[in-house]
Enzyme design. Structure first.
Site, PDB file in Angstrom:
ATOM      1  CB  VAL A 141      40.345 -79.197 -58.966  1.00  0.00           C
ATOM      2  CG1 VAL A 141      39.707 -78.305 -60.020  1.00  0.00           C
ATOM      3  CG2 VAL A 141      41.559 -78.517 -58.353  1.00  0.00           C
ATOM      4  CE  LYS A 142      37.244 -74.286 -60.886  1.00  0.00           C
ATOM      5  NZ  LYS A 142      38.057 -73.070 -60.934  1.00  0.00           N
ATOM      6  CG  ASP A 143      34.952 -80.414 -53.688  1.00  0.00           C
ATOM      7  OD1 ASP A 143      34.190 -79.913 -54.538  1.00  0.00           O
ATOM      8  OD2 ASP A 143      34.776 -81.548 -53.198  1.00  0.00           O
TER       9      ASP A 143
END
Length: 361
Positions: free
Chosen positions: A67-69
């Site tokens: 999700v950190k993308d």
């Protein structure tokens, strides 16, 4: 239970030798366009446990497998727009791993250098991945945020000492939160055709919970937003009784917060749950064994929280509620820890059945 979208998918697969989901993938003109617009999947076991539909946002489908993308892309693009990051510059960040991986990929695509500062107790897979992506990796001992040698403060100092450098500052840079207001929340709303009753996830920076919460509340104020907190974090007590205090501990990487970050300020949290590592591991095991999803512990904790929220909505008389949560990253990032029998035994955690007879290597 009512699963209209699932039945539709099953009928499509059954009636045709080639699923439309496989033959008509979206076309992208930039690799950065692969970030976001991730699938949303109905989780069968959790739905049965909750008595309502539990949906998982498949963030492991992002290029950096987490999700950190999303935050990485929004932070870099925001800095470019403000003129803070110029061609040939360097992006510096303090991270437990996944944000660094996202930043390294985004920076590579846009021609920037990456320096990542990470606690030295994070998984070997994350460290190896960052090095493989070309990031310069600096590891420091884990310590409390108040310590000037904390990985976040160390990353800020490195950025200040480096020419043409951006300190990404994911915890307090609200471009992180905007990624989820403008992206993740809108996707969930559209994918569930405007029928979503609850959302929950754990907090690392606070960007996902606050951003998705704010975005969904803009669509429907009645959507219930819940914090799912691991043991050892302070936010459960904060939202329960206004006190930042923690109890117990967790081995989950990347989640668990002891302060109110800028991304968390104003987060529309309606209720909160505390989930143990054991309960999270139970759902990690179930989802792999029964549904073929290999996930990390933060995803298992999120799913356990979604089940708790679903049960609460059912008990409150909501008709056929739908709850969404975040499947944060791939379990392949934790083969030396979460999926290692010796490591689990060392931490006093239950060993997955299929690892029970595994050797310590």
């Amino acid at each position: 239970l009512h699963y209209p979208l699932r039945r539709q998918r099953q009928m499509c697969i059954r009636d045709s030798p080639k699923s439309a989901f496989m033959t008509n993938p979206p076309v992208r003109t930039s690799t950065l366009d692969l970030i976001g617009n991730t699938p949303l999947v109905l989780l069968d076991g959790p739905s049965k446990a909750a008595g309502c539909e539990i949906w998982g946002k498949c963030e492991f489908a992002n290029p950096g497998a987490s999700v950190k993308d999303r935050a990485a892309l929004w932070i870099v693009r925001d800095a470019e727009a403000r003129g803070e990051l110029k061609p040939g510059g360097t992006v510096v960040e303090g991270t437990a791993g996944n944000t660094g991986i996202g930043i390294a990929l985004v920076a590579n695509a846009l021609g920037y250098r990456t320096v990542i500062v990470m606690p030295d107790n994070q998984s070997k897979e994350r460290m190896d991945t960052l090095r493989a992506l070309g990031a310069e990796l600096v590891t420091v001992p884990p310590t409390k945020f108040a310590d000037p040698n904390h990985f976040v403060h160390t990353s800020r100092r490195i950025a200040e000492e480096t020419d043409n450098a951006l300190w990404a500052n994911q915890f307090d840079n609200i471009a992180n939160r905007r990624a989820h207001i403008e992206g993740t929340a809108q996707e969930i709303w559209e994918q569930l055709e405007g029928r979503v009753h609850g959302f929950t996830c754990a907090v690392g920076t606070g960007g996902t919970l606050a951003g998705v919460g704010l975005g969904l509340k803009e669509k429907d104020e009645k959507v219930r937003i819940a914090l799912t907190d691991p043991h050892g974090a302070a936010l459960y007590n904060y939202f329960e009784n206004g006190e930042l205090s923690s109890e117990g501990s967790s081995v989950a990487e990347g989640i668990g917060q002891g302060r109110i970050t800028a991304n968390l300020e104003g987060a529309p949290v309606d209720t909160q749950f505390r989930i143990s590592d054991e309960e999270g591991l139970h759902w990690v095991a179930r989802l792999l064994r029964d549904e073929g999803l290999c996930l990390g512990l933060s995803s298992g904790i999120n799913v356990a929280g979604a089940i708790a929220l679903g049960k609460q909505l059912v008990a409150d008389g909501v008709d056929n509620p739908r709850v969404a949560t975040i499947l944060c990253d791939t379990g392949f990032r934790y083969l030396s820890t979460l999926y290692n029998a010796a490591w689990l035994r060392e931490k006093g955690l239950p060993v997955f059945d299929w690892l029970g007879s595994a050797s310590e290597t």
